[in-house]
Design an enzyme around this catalytic site. Structure first.
Site, PDB file in Angstrom:
ATOM      1  CB  CYS A  70      -0.863  -0.025   1.259  1.00 18.92           C
ATOM      2  SG  CYS A  70      -1.884   1.441   1.474  1.00 18.92           S
ATOM      3  CB  CYS A 194      -2.490   3.750  -5.847  1.00 19.39           C
ATOM      4  SG  CYS A 194      -3.883   2.944  -5.014  1.00 19.39           S
TER       5      CYS A 194
HETATM    6  N1  DGL Z   1      -3.750   0.502  -2.559  1.00 20.46           N
HETATM    7  C1  DGL Z   1      -3.347   1.526  -1.660  1.00 20.46           C
HETATM    8  C2  DGL Z   1      -2.168   2.311  -2.164  1.00 20.46           C
HETATM    9  O1  DGL Z   1      -1.322   1.688  -2.771  1.00 20.46           O
HETATM   10  C3  DGL Z   1      -4.377   2.215  -0.863  1.00 20.46           C
HETATM   11  C4  DGL Z   1      -5.285   3.162  -1.463  1.00 20.46           C
HETATM   12  C5  DGL Z   1      -6.275   3.739  -0.492  1.00 20.46           C
HETATM   13  O2  DGL Z   1      -6.723   3.033   0.414  1.00 20.46           O
HETATM   14  O3  DGL Z   1      -6.641   4.912  -0.669  1.00 20.46           O
HETATM   15  O4  DGL Z   1      -2.032   3.496  -1.968  1.00 20.46           O
END
Ligand code: DGL
Length: 270
Positions: A70, A194
């Site tokens: 994340c 993301c």
């Molecule tokens: N998939 C996550 C990232 O890489 C989280 C996105 C989120 O929860 O806003 O930032």
């Protein structure tokens, strides 16, 4: 001997898929904090609190090493966790550095001074919290000079993906790419900063045009984890089972995960 993989929701599955393919003998425990996704609209203290809680749960599941799949948690919480929170027998790694090493043509852990690299104009697509943290620009500045980064906060996109609303997700990708290209008409490379965004990879590529090289993290993180475990085999923890944990509704999260990965994924309550 399990390794933990954490995300606010389904995005980290793109990373899980790649690491599980590269390391088929390692069980992975995945934690989706679906009840609190998206993280990208939260402040840094809130992201820190939620991320540390999830990582503790993965430690309980026998994972001494946890990958924050994340970017938002890696950008907003990881440094603080590493400075004062992680016990000496545990490790938490983020997803930023392998990506930046690839972009700046560096080998793992090459800490030589910043130098000029092939790309000059880079588009960064990420959540509002990741863009606000400027963590990407900071890590890049340690390694490269003369790279112009234009960041686009992609509000709404993670929510649409989590809800499985792919029509909205596609419209949002196109409008965020449009907004980016008004600021930087000809990026040479684009970073999907993301872990949810690779689920929309084709739409990003189509909107950006075939000439723009897309970097996403899954394979880069998988290669870097393989390398890390070769050097630190003891960091594979005592857990024996692959499992999928969520703070959301396990049936709904399992349904969306199965749809994205095109194989049966069954989540249980965290
Ligand atoms: N998939 C996550 C990232 O890489 C989280 C996105 C989120 O929860 O806003 O930032």
């Amino acid at each position: 001997m399990a390794v933990g993989v954490f995300d606010s929701g389904l995005g980290g599955l793109t990373v899980l898929d790649a690491v599980a393919q590269k390391l088929p003998d390692v069980p992975f425990a995945y934690y989706a904090d679906s009840a609190h996704a998206p993280y990208g609209v939260r402040d840094a203290d809130d992201i820190y609190d939620k991320t540390t809680k999830a990582v503790e749960r993965l430690w309980e599941a026998g994972c001494d090493l946890v990958i924050l799949a994340c970017n938002t948690a890696s950008a907003a919480a990881l440094r603080r966790m590493q400075e004062s929170w992680i016990p000496s027998d545990k490790r938490v790694l983020g997803v930023f550095v392998p990506l930046i090493e690839a972009l700046t043509e560096r080998q793992w852990g090459d800490n030589s001074p910043p130098r000029e690299v092939a790309v000059e104009h880079v588009a960064l697509f990420a959540t509002p919290a990741t863009v606000r943290s400027r963590a990407f620009q900071r890590e890049l500045a340690f390694r490269a000079i003369g790279v112009d980064v234009e960041a686009q906060a992609c509000g709404g996109l993670v929510d649409a993906i989590e809800e499985g609303d792919m029509i909205l997700a596609e419209a949002l990708v196109r409008s965020h790419v449009d907004a980016l290209m008004r600021k930087m008409p000809v990026p040479e490379a684009a970073i999907l900063g993301c872990t949810h965004y690779p689920l929309m990879r084709d739409t990003f590529q189509d909107a950006l045009g075939a000439g723009v090289k897309l970097y996403s993290q899954a394979d880069l993180v998988a290669a870097s984890l393989e390398d890390y475990l070769k050097r630190h085999p003891a960091m594979i923890g005592p857990g024996q089972d692959s499992l999928f944990l969520t703070t959301g509704d396990p049936a709904k999260v399992s349904r969306h995960a199965t749809q994205f990965l095109k194989r049966q994924i069954t989540f249980e309550a965290a």
